[in-house]
Design a protein around this motif. Structure first.
Motif, PDB file in Angstrom:
ATOM      1  N   GLY A 206       0.798  -1.222   0.000  1.00  0.00           N
ATOM      2  CA  GLY A 206       0.000   0.000   0.000  1.00  0.00           C
ATOM      3  C   GLY A 206       0.831   1.272   0.000  1.00  0.00           C
ATOM      4  N   GLN A 207       2.148   1.133   0.152  1.00  0.00           N
ATOM      5  CA  GLN A 207       3.017   2.305   0.142  1.00  0.00           C
ATOM      6  C   GLN A 207       3.285   2.764  -1.294  1.00  0.00           C
ATOM      7  OE1 GLN A 207       3.466   3.693   2.829  1.00  0.00           O
ATOM      8  NE2 GLN A 207       3.951   2.298   4.505  1.00  0.00           N
ATOM      9  N   PRO A 208       3.730   4.015  -1.479  1.00  0.00           N
ATOM     10  CA  PRO A 208       4.027   4.501  -2.836  1.00  0.00           C
ATOM     11  C   PRO A 208       5.156   3.687  -3.462  1.00  0.00           C
ATOM     12  CG  PRO A 208       4.801   6.052  -1.174  1.00  0.00           C
ATOM     13  CD  PRO A 208       3.981   5.051  -0.459  1.00  0.00           C
ATOM     14  N   HIS A 247       3.833  11.943  -3.994  1.00  0.00           N
ATOM     15  CA  HIS A 247       4.180  12.817  -2.871  1.00  0.00           C
ATOM     16  C   HIS A 247       3.039  13.797  -2.590  1.00  0.00           C
ATOM     17  CE1 HIS A 247       6.245  15.486  -0.194  1.00  0.00           C
ATOM     18  NE2 HIS A 247       6.329  16.460  -1.083  1.00  0.00           N
ATOM     19  N   ILE A 248       2.509  14.396  -3.647  1.00  0.00           N
ATOM     20  CA  ILE A 248       1.389  15.327  -3.485  1.00  0.00           C
ATOM     21  C   ILE A 248       0.163  14.593  -2.945  1.00  0.00           C
ATOM     22  CG2 ILE A 248      -0.129  16.956  -4.655  1.00  0.00           C
ATOM     23  CD1 ILE A 248       2.826  17.814  -4.387  1.00  0.00           C
ATOM     24  N   GLU A 249      -0.070  13.369  -3.442  1.00  0.00           N
ATOM     25  CA  GLU A 249      -1.195  12.567  -2.958  1.00  0.00           C
ATOM     26  C   GLU A 249      -1.039  12.272  -1.469  1.00  0.00           C
ATOM     27  OE1 GLU A 249      -4.447   9.902  -2.465  1.00  0.00           O
ATOM     28  OE2 GLU A 249      -4.047  11.654  -3.720  1.00  0.00           O
ATOM     29  N   VAL A 259      -7.382   7.873   3.405  1.00  0.00           N
ATOM     30  CA  VAL A 259      -6.331   6.919   3.009  1.00  0.00           C
ATOM     31  C   VAL A 259      -5.784   7.318   1.645  1.00  0.00           C
ATOM     32  CG1 VAL A 259      -5.847   4.509   2.455  1.00  0.00           C
ATOM     33  CG2 VAL A 259      -7.430   5.063   4.320  1.00  0.00           C
ATOM     34  N   PRO A 260      -4.449   7.405   1.494  1.00  0.00           N
ATOM     35  CA  PRO A 260      -3.893   7.802   0.188  1.00  0.00           C
ATOM     36  C   PRO A 260      -4.067   6.703  -0.860  1.00  0.00           C
ATOM     37  CG  PRO A 260      -2.132   7.162   1.683  1.00  0.00           C
ATOM     38  CD  PRO A 260      -3.390   7.176   2.499  1.00  0.00           C
ATOM     39  N   ASP A 261      -4.115   7.128  -2.104  1.00  0.00           N
ATOM     40  CA  ASP A 261      -4.221   6.193  -3.232  1.00  0.00           C
ATOM     41  C   ASP A 261      -3.011   6.428  -4.130  1.00  0.00           C
ATOM     42  OD1 ASP A 261      -4.992   4.459  -5.197  1.00  0.00           O
ATOM     43  OD2 ASP A 261      -6.510   5.789  -6.065  1.00  0.00           O
ATOM     44  N   PHE A 262      -1.947   5.686  -3.849  1.00  0.00           N
ATOM     45  CA  PHE A 262      -0.702   5.891  -4.574  1.00  0.00           C
ATOM     46  C   PHE A 262      -0.728   5.153  -5.912  1.00  0.00           C
ATOM     47  CE2 PHE A 262       0.800   6.280  -0.059  1.00  0.00           C
ATOM     48  CZ  PHE A 262       1.052   7.646  -0.116  1.00  0.00           C
ATOM     49  N   LYS A 263      -0.299   5.849  -6.981  1.00  0.00           N
ATOM     50  CA  LYS A 263      -0.362   5.319  -8.341  1.00  0.00           C
ATOM     51  C   LYS A 263       1.002   4.964  -8.911  1.00  0.00           C
ATOM     52  CE  LYS A 263      -4.836   6.214  -8.749  1.00  0.00           C
ATOM     53  NZ  LYS A 263      -5.846   5.143  -8.812  1.00  0.00           N
TER      54      LYS A 263
END
Length: 265
Positions: A206-208, A247-249, A259-263
Motif C-alpha cells: 500500500g506504500q508509494p 508525494h502530493i497525494e 487513506v492515500p491512493d498511490f499510483k
C-alpha cells in the motif's frame, strides 16, 4: 517441474520453492538462471509492489542438493576451477537475484531452512516463521563452507558471535530461538503463516511504489556504505520523490484525513 512457482495476488507476488519431494533442495545448475529470470519478471511488473518467498510442502528449503554432490558430476564435478565457475553461474546467480530483488521481499519460513536454505531466507528483507520452522547453517557437517554469501550476510543479521556459534557447531535452532536472536521478526502458528505474510505484504504494497523501491535500495546500500555516501544518495533520491504525484497525494491525504491512493507516478 519448475524450481520456482510464481503466483500473483493483486499487488503481491508469491514465490514458492517447488520441490516438495526433496524438501525444496536447490541445485548448482540451472536453478540459478531460472530463479533469476523469475525475479526479473516479477520486478518488471509495475502492478507488483511486494513479494513473499516460501517453500512447498513441509520445508522452506533443505539447502543444496546432497545427492548431486555425492555423484560428483555436473555442477559439482570436475576440477576445483570448474566447480568455482559452477558456483558463480549457479548458486551465486540464485542468491544474487534474491538479495538484489528490487521489491520488498518477505521470507515466510514454513519449515526447516537448512544450509543454503537458511541463507536463501536471509536474502529476504525480513523473515516470519511458522512455529514448525528450524534454522541451521550446517555446511561444516559436510566439510564445506558457506559457498553462497551466508558468511557475509548472517553476521549482519544476528551478530558475529551468534552467527559463529551456528556455523561452527552446525546446530539447528527452533523458531523461538530464531526470534530471540533476531533472525526472524515474528513466529506464528503454521496454519496462519501465509495469511499473516500476505497481510504484511499487502500493508507494504500500500506504500508509494517508487519511494518503496528507493527506500529498500537505501537500506541495502546502508549495510556496506559509509554515512556520507548514504547522505548523498538520500538527498538525490529525495529530490526525485519530491516531484512525484504520489508525494502530493500523500500530503493531500493527510490534510484531508483519508487513506492515500498511490499510483506510482
Amino acid at each position: 517441474m519448475s524450481v520456482l512457482k510464481v503466483d500473483k495476488h493483486g499487488a503481491v507476488a508469491v514465490l514458492t520453492l517447488n520441490r516438495p519431494d526433496s524438501m525444496n533442495a536447490l541445485s548448482n545448475g540451472p536453478d540459478g538462471a531460472e530463479i533469476a529470470a523469475a525475479c526479473d519478471e516479477v520486478t518488471a511488473d509495475p502492478d507488483i509492489r511486494a513479494a513473499i518467498l516460501t517453500g512447498a510442502g513441509r520445508a522452506f528449503s533443505a539447502g543444496g542438493d546432497i545427492k548431486a554432490m555425492g555423484k560428483r558430476d555436473g555442477a559439482f564435478g570436475g576440477a576445483p576451477d570448474d566447480i568455482r565457475r559452477s558456483y558463480r553461474g549457479g548458486i551465486h546467480k540464485l542468491v544474487r537475484a534474491l538479495y538484489h530483488f528490487e521489491l520488498p521481499l518477505i521470507a515466510a519460513v514454513n519449515g526447516p531452512a537448512i544450509g543454503l536454505g537458511c541463507d536463501v531466507a536471509c536474502m529476504a528483507d525480513l523473515r516470519i516463521a511458522s512455529d514448525k520452522a528450524k534454522f541451521g547453517v550446517t555446511f561444516l557437517k559436510l566439510a564445506l563452507i558457506p559457498g553462497d554469501g551466508g558468511a557475509w550476510l548472517l553476521p549482519r543479521i544476528i551478530g558475529h558471535a551468534r552467527a559463529a556459534e551456528l556455523l561452527y557447531t552446525g546446530d539447528v535452532i527452533d523458531a523461538e530461538t530464531a526470534l530471540e536472536w533476531g533472525l526472524v521478526s515474528r513466529v506464528v502458528p503454521g496454519e496462519r503463516l501465509m495469511d499473516d505474510a500476505m497481510e504484511l505484504a499487502e500493508k507494504i504494497a500500500g506504500q508509494p511504489p517508487q519511494a518503496l523501491r528507493l527506500a529498500k535500495q537505501l537500506m541495502r546500500r546502508g549495510a556496506t556504505s559509509d554515512f556520507d555516501t548514504i547522505m548523498e544518495m538520500s538527498a538525490a533520491s529525495q529530490a526525485l520523490m519530491h516531484v512525484t504525484e504520489d508525494h502530493i497525494e500523500g500530503i493531500d491525504a493527510i490534510l484531508e484525513k483519508r487513506v492515500p491512493d498511490f499510483k506510482g507516478k
